[in-house]
Motif scaffolding. Structure first.
Motif, PDB file in Angstrom:
ATOM      1  N   THR A   1      22.899  47.899 145.847  1.00  0.00           N
ATOM      2  CA  THR A   1      23.973  48.114 146.820  1.00  0.00           C
ATOM      3  C   THR A   1      25.240  47.376 146.428  1.00  0.00           C
TER       4      THR A   1
ATOM      5  N   GLU B   1      33.575  51.383 145.285  1.00  0.00           N
ATOM      6  CA  GLU B   1      34.039  52.145 146.448  1.00  0.00           C
ATOM      7  C   GLU B   1      35.477  52.645 146.277  1.00  0.00           C
TER       8      GLU B   1
ATOM      9  N   VAL C   1      27.525  53.251 151.357  1.00  0.00           N
ATOM     10  CA  VAL C   1      28.755  53.556 150.608  1.00  0.00           C
ATOM     11  C   VAL C   1      29.284  54.921 151.015  1.00  0.00           C
TER      12      VAL C   1
ATOM     13  N   LYS D   1      28.778  49.308 145.907  1.00  0.00           N
ATOM     14  CA  LYS D   1      29.947  48.965 146.713  1.00  0.00           C
ATOM     15  C   LYS D   1      31.133  48.531 145.863  1.00  0.00           C
TER      16      LYS D   1
END
Length: 240
Positions: free
Chosen positions: A149, A156, A189, A153
């Protein structure tokens, strides 16, 4: 939700690995171009290609096999494996690949991913291969201390087209996908997430489709080759 039939290339042949182990490869076709045509004829709208040798070598190895597929292919193709610099990205896009998947460099050189996504909008995806929640690189041979994760991220705001998330321990094992982890990543996300690893039945695909997270699609390999999933039925169930 898109179904991505997988053609994993090793020594010019279409194979499937067990848990990402190059020594546990099953050859399913010695004519990858013919295999791609069979998938397209069955109704698929994308193909997912991986240069397995390239992932270990850090450069394209199965170039001839990929080019043979591209010459006869009538649907978009995404390709990963051994793509670790701008020259290779540009080369594949010029040859007709619709989307390149950057995996190892996403960890080792994230600035390259950002540069590529800016230079080639909608043509760059990030491949996140995970073992027990941590990212693995170099053809899954090296484990990192980077969590899935956190890596996702970090991109993004980079403009990447998708994240291809593979649970290595599920890949090729026909034991079902890691739906919980895939759905959790998709919720964490805004980048479209493609599920990969472990899909073994039409029911698995339906569970991914109905998992409650907005998945872009799912990659399926061994189950198609083994006949456990009928591709025409799967495409219809997925809606793309």
């Amino acid at each position: 939700m898109i179904l991505y039939p997988a053609i994993d290339l090793k020594d010019g042949q279409a194979v499937r690995l067990l848990h990402g182990d190059m020594d546990q490869a099953t050859v399913f076709s010695d004519d990858p171009a013919a295999q791609s045509k069979a998938f397209i004829d069955a109704g698929c709208t994308w193909l997912h290609l991986v240069d397995l040798n390239g992932a270990f070598a850090g450069r394209p190895v199965n170039e001839d096999a990929v080019k043979s597929i591209l010459r006869s292919c009538t649907v978009p193709v995404q390709l990963g494996g051994g793509i670790r610099d701008m020259a290779t990205i540009e080369m594949w896009l010029e040859k007709g690949v619709s989307r390149v998947i950057l995996g190892t460099v996403a960890v080792e050189n994230p600035d390259l991913v950002r540069e590529a996504a800016r230079t080639f909008p909608s043509h760059v995806a990030v491949g996140i291969d995970a073992r027990n929640g941590f990212v693995a690189t170099k053809g899954w041979a090296e484990e990192t201390d980077v969590q899935v994760t956190d890596l996702a991220k970090s991109f993004e705001d980079a403009g990447v087209a998708a994240i291809v998330y593979t649970d290595i321990l599920r890949d090729g094992a026909m034991g079902g996908p890691n739906i919980e982890a895939t759905a959790a990543l998709a919720r964490a996300v805004s980048i479209p997430v493609i599920a990969s690893g472990g899909v073994s039945s039409l029911e698995d695909l339906i569970r991914l489709r109905d998992c409650g997270a907005d998945l872009n699609g799912a990659i399926c390999g061994r189950a198609l080759y083994d006949g456990a999933i009928n591709l025409t039925e799967a495409v219809a169930a997925m809606g793309a």
